[in-house]
Design a protein around this motif. Structure first.
Motif, PDB file in Angstrom:
ATOM      1  N   GLY A 110       0.818  -1.212   0.000  1.00  0.00           N
ATOM      2  CA  GLY A 110       0.000   0.000   0.000  1.00  0.00           C
ATOM      3  C   GLY A 110       0.852   1.261   0.000  1.00  0.00           C
ATOM      4  O   GLY A 110       0.441   2.310  -0.496  1.00  0.00           O
ATOM      5  N   GLY A 111       2.038   1.167   0.535  1.00  0.00           N
ATOM      6  CA  GLY A 111       2.956   2.304   0.591  1.00  0.00           C
ATOM      7  C   GLY A 111       3.951   2.326  -0.552  1.00  0.00           C
ATOM      8  O   GLY A 111       5.005   2.980  -0.455  1.00  0.00           O
ATOM      9  N   SER A 112       3.670   1.592  -1.613  1.00  0.00           N
ATOM     10  CA  SER A 112       4.523   1.541  -2.813  1.00  0.00           C
ATOM     11  C   SER A 112       5.915   1.004  -2.548  1.00  0.00           C
ATOM     12  O   SER A 112       6.889   1.415  -3.188  1.00  0.00           O
ATOM     13  CB  SER A 112       4.624   2.916  -3.476  1.00  0.00           C
ATOM     14  OG  SER A 112       3.357   3.381  -3.816  1.00  0.00           O
ATOM     15  N   LEU A 113       6.039   0.106  -1.600  1.00  0.00           N
ATOM     16  CA  LEU A 113       7.310  -0.598  -1.385  1.00  0.00           C
ATOM     17  C   LEU A 113       7.142  -2.036  -1.866  1.00  0.00           C
ATOM     18  O   LEU A 113       6.057  -2.597  -1.764  1.00  0.00           O
ATOM     19  CB  LEU A 113       7.658  -0.622   0.107  1.00  0.00           C
ATOM     20  CG  LEU A 113       7.934   0.716   0.777  1.00  0.00           C
ATOM     21  CD1 LEU A 113       7.972   0.548   2.291  1.00  0.00           C
ATOM     22  CD2 LEU A 113       9.243   1.312   0.273  1.00  0.00           C
ATOM     23  N   LYS A 114       8.220  -2.592  -2.375  1.00  0.00           N
ATOM     24  CA  LYS A 114       8.172  -3.991  -2.807  1.00  0.00           C
ATOM     25  C   LYS A 114       8.672  -4.876  -1.670  1.00  0.00           C
ATOM     26  O   LYS A 114       9.849  -4.807  -1.307  1.00  0.00           O
ATOM     27  CB  LYS A 114       9.050  -4.197  -4.039  1.00  0.00           C
ATOM     28  CG  LYS A 114       8.499  -3.522  -5.278  1.00  0.00           C
ATOM     29  CD  LYS A 114       9.381  -3.827  -6.480  1.00  0.00           C
ATOM     30  CE  LYS A 114       8.958  -3.043  -7.709  1.00  0.00           C
ATOM     31  NZ  LYS A 114       7.613  -3.351  -8.180  1.00  0.00           N
ATOM     32  N   PRO A 115       7.805  -5.708  -1.109  1.00  0.00           N
ATOM     33  CA  PRO A 115       8.239  -6.554  -0.001  1.00  0.00           C
ATOM     34  C   PRO A 115       9.078  -7.748  -0.472  1.00  0.00           C
ATOM     35  O   PRO A 115       8.748  -8.374  -1.486  1.00  0.00           O
ATOM     36  CB  PRO A 115       6.924  -7.063   0.592  1.00  0.00           C
ATOM     37  CG  PRO A 115       5.831  -6.401  -0.154  1.00  0.00           C
ATOM     38  CD  PRO A 115       6.384  -5.861  -1.413  1.00  0.00           C
ATOM     39  N   ILE A 116      10.129  -8.018   0.263  1.00  0.00           N
ATOM     40  CA  ILE A 116      10.874  -9.269   0.097  1.00  0.00           C
ATOM     41  C   ILE A 116      10.461 -10.117   1.301  1.00  0.00           C
ATOM     42  O   ILE A 116      10.906  -9.877   2.423  1.00  0.00           O
ATOM     43  CB  ILE A 116      12.401  -9.028   0.097  1.00  0.00           C
ATOM     44  CG1 ILE A 116      12.804  -8.135  -1.087  1.00  0.00           C
ATOM     45  CG2 ILE A 116      13.159 -10.353   0.078  1.00  0.00           C
ATOM     46  CD1 ILE A 116      14.289  -7.759  -1.134  1.00  0.00           C
ATOM     47  N   VAL A 117       9.534 -11.031   1.073  1.00  0.00           N
ATOM     48  CA  VAL A 117       8.934 -11.781   2.180  1.00  0.00           C
ATOM     49  C   VAL A 117       9.712 -13.075   2.412  1.00  0.00           C
ATOM     50  O   VAL A 117       9.862 -13.895   1.496  1.00  0.00           O
ATOM     51  CB  VAL A 117       7.451 -12.112   1.874  1.00  0.00           C
ATOM     52  CG1 VAL A 117       6.838 -12.933   3.006  1.00  0.00           C
ATOM     53  CG2 VAL A 117       6.652 -10.829   1.656  1.00  0.00           C
ATOM     54  N   ALA A 167       2.178  -9.600  -7.521  1.00  0.00           N
ATOM     55  CA  ALA A 167       3.112  -9.147  -8.550  1.00  0.00           C
ATOM     56  C   ALA A 167       4.175  -8.216  -7.960  1.00  0.00           C
ATOM     57  O   ALA A 167       5.249  -8.030  -8.535  1.00  0.00           O
ATOM     58  CB  ALA A 167       2.351  -8.450  -9.672  1.00  0.00           C
ATOM     59  N   GLU A 168       3.890  -7.619  -6.818  1.00  0.00           N
ATOM     60  CA  GLU A 168       4.849  -6.709  -6.172  1.00  0.00           C
ATOM     61  C   GLU A 168       5.822  -7.440  -5.256  1.00  0.00           C
ATOM     62  O   GLU A 168       6.829  -6.879  -4.825  1.00  0.00           O
ATOM     63  CB  GLU A 168       4.092  -5.669  -5.325  1.00  0.00           C
ATOM     64  CG  GLU A 168       3.163  -4.760  -6.111  1.00  0.00           C
ATOM     65  CD  GLU A 168       3.922  -3.987  -7.172  1.00  0.00           C
ATOM     66  OE1 GLU A 168       4.962  -3.399  -6.853  1.00  0.00           O
ATOM     67  OE2 GLU A 168       3.470  -3.989  -8.334  1.00  0.00           O
ATOM     68  N   ILE A 169       5.494  -8.680  -4.924  1.00  0.00           N
ATOM     69  CA  ILE A 169       6.244  -9.388  -3.878  1.00  0.00           C
ATOM     70  C   ILE A 169       7.379 -10.223  -4.459  1.00  0.00           C
ATOM     71  O   ILE A 169       7.222 -10.877  -5.482  1.00  0.00           O
ATOM     72  CB  ILE A 169       5.289 -10.313  -3.085  1.00  0.00           C
ATOM     73  CG1 ILE A 169       4.235  -9.466  -2.343  1.00  0.00           C
ATOM     74  CG2 ILE A 169       6.050 -11.205  -2.103  1.00  0.00           C
ATOM     75  CD1 ILE A 169       3.174 -10.290  -1.623  1.00  0.00           C
ATOM     76  N   VAL A 170       8.514 -10.190  -3.774  1.00  0.00           N
ATOM     77  CA  VAL A 170       9.594 -11.146  -4.013  1.00  0.00           C
ATOM     78  C   VAL A 170       9.591 -12.061  -2.796  1.00  0.00           C
ATOM     79  O   VAL A 170       9.490 -11.588  -1.666  1.00  0.00           O
ATOM     80  CB  VAL A 170      10.956 -10.425  -4.114  1.00  0.00           C
ATOM     81  CG1 VAL A 170      12.101 -11.420  -4.244  1.00  0.00           C
ATOM     82  CG2 VAL A 170      10.962  -9.439  -5.280  1.00  0.00           C
ATOM     83  N   LEU A 171       9.671 -13.372  -3.026  1.00  0.00           N
ATOM     84  CA  LEU A 171       9.777 -14.285  -1.882  1.00  0.00           C
ATOM     85  C   LEU A 171      11.244 -14.614  -1.666  1.00  0.00           C
ATOM     86  O   LEU A 171      12.030 -14.642  -2.619  1.00  0.00           O
ATOM     87  CB  LEU A 171       9.040 -15.588  -2.172  1.00  0.00           C
ATOM     88  CG  LEU A 171       7.553 -15.680  -1.881  1.00  0.00           C
ATOM     89  CD1 LEU A 171       7.086 -17.087  -2.227  1.00  0.00           C
ATOM     90  CD2 LEU A 171       7.243 -15.390  -0.410  1.00  0.00           C
ATOM     91  N   ASP A 218       4.191 -18.610 -11.775  1.00  0.00           N
ATOM     92  CA  ASP A 218       5.252 -18.566 -12.790  1.00  0.00           C
ATOM     93  C   ASP A 218       5.971 -17.221 -12.807  1.00  0.00           C
ATOM     94  O   ASP A 218       7.125 -17.143 -13.207  1.00  0.00           O
ATOM     95  CB  ASP A 218       4.648 -18.804 -14.186  1.00  0.00           C
ATOM     96  CG  ASP A 218       4.338 -20.268 -14.418  1.00  0.00           C
ATOM     97  OD1 ASP A 218       4.847 -21.110 -13.663  1.00  0.00           O
ATOM     98  OD2 ASP A 218       3.567 -20.559 -15.362  1.00  0.00           O
ATOM     99  N   HIS A 219       5.274 -16.156 -12.420  1.00  0.00           N
ATOM    100  CA  HIS A 219       5.887 -14.828 -12.475  1.00  0.00           C
ATOM    101  C   HIS A 219       6.619 -14.438 -11.197  1.00  0.00           C
ATOM    102  O   HIS A 219       7.417 -13.509 -11.204  1.00  0.00           O
ATOM    103  CB  HIS A 219       4.829 -13.773 -12.816  1.00  0.00           C
ATOM    104  CG  HIS A 219       4.459 -13.800 -14.270  1.00  0.00           C
ATOM    105  ND1 HIS A 219       3.444 -14.575 -14.750  1.00  0.00           N
ATOM    106  CD2 HIS A 219       5.011 -13.170 -15.341  1.00  0.00           C
ATOM    107  CE1 HIS A 219       3.368 -14.431 -16.068  1.00  0.00           C
ATOM    108  NE2 HIS A 219       4.306 -13.577 -16.455  1.00  0.00           N
ATOM    109  N   MET A 220       6.310 -15.108 -10.092  1.00  0.00           N
ATOM    110  CA  MET A 220       6.911 -14.665  -8.822  1.00  0.00           C
ATOM    111  C   MET A 220       8.370 -15.085  -8.718  1.00  0.00           C
ATOM    112  O   MET A 220       8.733 -16.216  -9.010  1.00  0.00           O
ATOM    113  CB  MET A 220       6.133 -15.242  -7.634  1.00  0.00           C
ATOM    114  CG  MET A 220       5.021 -14.314  -7.207  1.00  0.00           C
ATOM    115  SD  MET A 220       4.206 -14.883  -5.709  1.00  0.00           S
ATOM    116  CE  MET A 220       5.184 -14.076  -4.465  1.00  0.00           C
TER     117      MET A 220
END
Ligand code: PGA
Length: 256
Positions: A121-128, A163-167, A207-209
């Protein structure tokens, strides 16, 4: 199959003052100023974000990341940092749910879900971050543990959120121990995570993550790990504290 650009992030943890950070970034820039073979992220401690942000201001290819964010937008949370505060310093990524925060700061899957939601929501890309402990691996419970972390940590997320998340898959037993999962073991686990993502969110999202591997990644093991089909990058702790080893990982894994 979806093309996933590799992403290599350096997690400095509680190391380096702002003064110490500057020469490291300068040395990294000497080698990687125009490098575009993978996405690169530097995650210094909060106190060095401004210094690193300024050092990176002339380049587009190396992004700034933080190591944590609070789940609330603002308010009476002494000592905490909000997504808006991070964005104001040109932070783009934020590590969420690192095993050290799960272990020492009591972060649960539910807190991690809230933080991830707030970050997006704050326009940050989470690395979870997800990962099993040594006992869970030895007792062959790793699949169940990872599934629960995904189901609870990502509950209710939409395709756009994902689509915003990197695991980042980081086996706890491999973090800072010098013990890495073998490439085959890491690949097996990443493939399992992707299958679970497909079950939960659909094949296209899965497939995209991008799924990073983390845990004692070094210049000499990075290539073999990142050559695995389901390993899309690395989250690097110890070896990201020196420009030479961090650059070595990137060039070995993604080409000079
Ligand atoms: P390490 O840490 O590379 O020092 O094992 C990885 C991490 O905790 O992100």
């Amino acid at each position: 199959m979806a093309h996933r650009k590799k992403i290599i992030a350096g997690n400095w943890k509680m190391n380096k003052t702002a003064t110490e950070a500057k020469p490291i970034v300068q040395d990294i820039l000497l080698e990687l100023k125009d490098y575009d073979n993978c996405d690169i992220v530097l995650c210094p401690p909060f106190t060095a974000l401004t210094a690193v942000s300024e050092a990176l201001s002339s380049v587009q290819n190396i992004r700034l990341g933080a190591q944590n964010v609070h789940q609330a937008a603002s308010g009476a949370y002494t000592g905490e940092i909000s997504a808006a505060m991070l964005r104001d310093l040109y932070v783009r990524y934020v590590i969420i749910g690192h095993s050290e925060r799960r272990q020492y700061c009591g972060e649960t899957n539910e807190i991690i879900r809230q933080k991830t939601k707030t970050a997006i929501g704050g326009s940050l890309k989470p690395i979870v971050c997800i990962g099993e402990t040594l006992t869970e691996r030895e007792e062959d419970r790793w699949k169940a543990v990872l599934t629960t972390q995904l189901e609870e940590g990502l509950a209710g997320f939409t395709e756009e959120d994902l689509a915003e998340i990197v695991l980042a898959y980081e086996p706890v037993w491999a973090i800072g121990t010098g013990k890495t999962a073998t490439p085959a073991q890491a690949q097996e686990t990443h493939a399992y995570i992707r299958t679970e993502l497909a079950r939960l969110f659909g094949q296209s999202t899965a497939d995209h993550m991008r799924i990073q591997y983390g845990g004692s990644v070094k210049a000499d093991n990075a290539k073999e790990l990142l050559n695995q089909p389901d390993i899309d990058g690395a989250l690097v702790g110890g070896a990201s504290l020196e420009a030479r080893s961090f650059v070595g990982i990137i060039k070995n894994a993604c080409g000079a």
